[in-house]
Write a protein that holds these residues in place. Structure first.
Motif, PDB file in Angstrom:
ATOM      1  N   THR A 262       0.848  -1.196   0.000  1.00 42.45           N
ATOM      2  CA  THR A 262       0.000   0.000   0.000  1.00 42.45           C
ATOM      3  C   THR A 262       0.882   1.243   0.000  1.00 42.45           C
ATOM      4  O   THR A 262       2.054   1.187   0.355  1.00 42.45           O
ATOM      5  N   LEU A 263       0.275   2.360  -0.395  1.00 45.68           N
ATOM      6  CA  LEU A 263       0.964   3.652  -0.383  1.00 45.68           C
ATOM      7  C   LEU A 263       0.372   4.539   0.687  1.00 45.68           C
ATOM      8  O   LEU A 263      -0.792   4.371   1.071  1.00 45.68           O
ATOM      9  N   ASP A 264       1.150   5.521   1.141  1.00 47.85           N
ATOM     10  CA  ASP A 264       0.633   6.500   2.097  1.00 47.85           C
ATOM     11  C   ASP A 264      -0.551   7.217   1.480  1.00 47.85           C
ATOM     12  O   ASP A 264      -0.586   7.469   0.276  1.00 47.85           O
ATOM     13  N   SER A 265      -1.550   7.581   2.303  1.00 51.57           N
ATOM     14  CA  SER A 265      -2.711   8.301   1.774  1.00 51.57           C
ATOM     15  C   SER A 265      -2.396   9.800   1.736  1.00 51.57           C
ATOM     16  O   SER A 265      -1.578  10.306   2.504  1.00 51.57           O
ATOM     17  N   THR A 266      -3.049  10.494   0.779  1.00 48.11           N
ATOM     18  CA  THR A 266      -2.935  11.944   0.641  1.00 48.11           C
ATOM     19  C   THR A 266      -4.325  12.518   0.462  1.00 48.11           C
ATOM     20  O   THR A 266      -5.297  11.776   0.235  1.00 48.11           O
ATOM     21  N   GLN A 267      -4.445  13.840   0.528  1.00 48.62           N
ATOM     22  CA  GLN A 267      -5.746  14.468   0.324  1.00 48.62           C
ATOM     23  C   GLN A 267      -6.267  14.182  -1.083  1.00 48.62           C
ATOM     24  O   GLN A 267      -7.445  13.916  -1.271  1.00 48.62           O
TER      25      GLN A 267
END
Length: 144
Positions: A127-132
């Motif tokens: 998974t990747l870090d979440s962003t706005q």
């Protein structure tokens, strides 16, 4: 920054038009004028070969005046010249106008921009870090 260059043409070396220009003008090396019909593309020789240091690339970008006034642009924009390429630089020009366009020997074809780049070392993750923004793309922020 010093870069080795071979110029087999009688044309001037690529040069900046103004003191603060990012790109250098690159010229056509032709034995006879080349005419491109509407939507036709051709590889235009320059007579120029360069030896960039590792960690640099040369980007070929359209000239805005040629695009606006004549409908001539580059197909693979930006074109990339890698640091380990030693052959002649060729420019893929396309005529997007409705009329034939002729390129003359010595004519400024495009801009060359030399830029530093980094090599990527991929790290496979689940998974990747979440962003706005998340996965929103292609106009997700609206038109105004």
């Amino acid at each position: 920054m010093q870069v080795k260059i071979v110029n087999k043409s009688p044309n001037a070396l690529p040069a900046y038009s103004t003191e603060q220009s990012a790109g250098m003008d690159l010229r056509a090396w032709l034995t006879a004028p080349v005419t491109l019909q509407p939507l036709e593309r051709k590889l235009i020789p320059t007579g120029i070969s360069i030896a960039l240091p590792q960690g640099y690339e040369c980007q070929l970008r359209p000239r805005s005046g040629m695009a606006l006034k004549r409908g001539l642009t580059l197909l693979n924009t930006p074109g990339t010249i890698d640091a380990d390429y030693r052959g002649e630089i060729g420019v893929i020009v396309v005529n997007l106008s409705n009329e034939p366009q002729t390129i003359e020997n010595g004519e400024r074809l495009c801009q060359m921009v030399v830029a530093r780049h980094e090599a990527v070392d991929w790290e496979a993750v689940d998974t990747l870090d979440s962003t706005q923004r998340g996965a929103g793309g292609f106009g997700h922020t609206g038109t105004k």
